[in-house]
Design an enzyme around this catalytic site. Structure first.
Site, short mmCIF file in Angstrom:
data_model
loop_
_atom_site.label_atom_id
_atom_site.label_comp_id
_atom_site.label_asym_id
_atom_site.label_seq_id
_atom_site.Cartn_x
_atom_site.Cartn_y
_atom_site.Cartn_z
N PHE A 168 -2.92 -2.50 2.97
CA PHE A 168 -4.05 -2.39 2.02
C PHE A 168 -3.94 -2.98 0.81
CE2 PHE A 168 -5.27 1.02 4.72
CZ PHE A 168 -6.95 0.77 5.06
N ASP A 169 -4.70 -4.06 0.42
CA ASP A 169 -4.68 -4.83 -0.84
C ASP A 169 -5.42 -3.83 -1.74
OD1 ASP A 169 -4.61 -6.77 -3.01
OD2 ASP A 169 -6.79 -7.20 -2.47
N LEU A 170 -5.21 -4.03 -3.19
CA LEU A 170 -5.69 -3.03 -4.07
C LEU A 170 -6.98 -3.60 -4.57
CD1 LEU A 170 -5.78 -0.16 -5.40
CD2 LEU A 170 -4.12 -1.32 -7.18
#
Length: 227
Positions: free
Chosen positions: A12-14
């Site tokens: 997951f990107d933040l």
């Protein structure tokens, strides 16, 4: 280790994927540009530059390739961000439910962000998301692994996950391109800072409009990979 390698992995990107960091990032960019004696771009321009590494953004905003000036601006940004800006941030509604679904499915979960790893861990803890993640990976202070392709390559190597059983989730073309560079398909999300055309052109295998749709799409992509 063999058992770990069999787990599907979700990266997951933040910024723009798990949280909406616009207030903090934009305020810190304005702070840095003022310190550099320059006027910050408008909100729309700043928004369009959230996602790539900071040094890339400041090279554009300062219109320079001078590494010393670029990193000076990054330093001014970090002065404000490390104490204040990182918490001027909002959790995306519904994202906890998606993370819980992935944990219940037995997946390996990691944050994969160009943001500095130390800041990322603080944000994940602040929003009570650490319990969902097996790992948090970000960039080093000198910019190492700020490039998404490099970062995902690092995660694959250090965590022993299999690209053919992994999916990347993100809101910008860099997330998709970073995944593709490592044989990892990417799902694009539309509640962040990219748009459908950007994500589709980069090669996202799926694009979702709402967090409630994400768990189903993750299941679909991972199932397709194992066929």
């Amino acid at each position: 280790m063999a058992q770990m390698e069999k787990r599907a992995a979700v990266l997951f990107d933040l910024d723009g994927t798990l949280t909406n960091p616009f207030v903090g990032i934009s305020s810190c960019i304005r702070h840095a540009m003022e310190k550099m004696g320059r006027t910050a771009p408008d909100d729309a321009t700043i928004r369009s530059h959230i996602g790539p590494p900071l040094q890339v953004t400041f090279a554009t905003f300062l219109e320079t390739s001078d590494e010393a000036r670029i990193w000076e601006a990054v330093g001014h940004y970090r002065e404000r961000y490390q104490d204040v800006g990182k918490f001027e941030n909002e959790l995306i509604p519904g994202i906890r439910e998606t993370l819980s679904h992935c944990v219940d499915a037995g997946h390996f979960l990691s944050v994969a962000t160009s943001k500095m790893e130390a800041y990322s861990k603080d944000i994940i803890t602040h929003f009570d998301l650490a319990r969902f993640f097996d790992a948090v990976h970000g960039s080093a202070p000198d910019g190492t692994n700020a490039n998404k392709a490099d970062l995902i390559r690092h995660i694959i190597a250090s965590e022993g996950i299999e690209p053919e059983n992994t999916v990347m989730i993100g809101d910008r073309l860099h997330d998709v391109a970073g995944g593709k560079a490592n044989g990892v398909p990417a799902i694009g999300v539309l509640w962040g800072f990219g748009d459908r055309a950007e994500l589709a052109e980069a090669g996202a295998v799926g694009i979702v409009e709402e967090p409630a749709e994400l768990a189903v799409e993750i299941d679909r992509v991972l199932a397709a990979e194992t066929v």
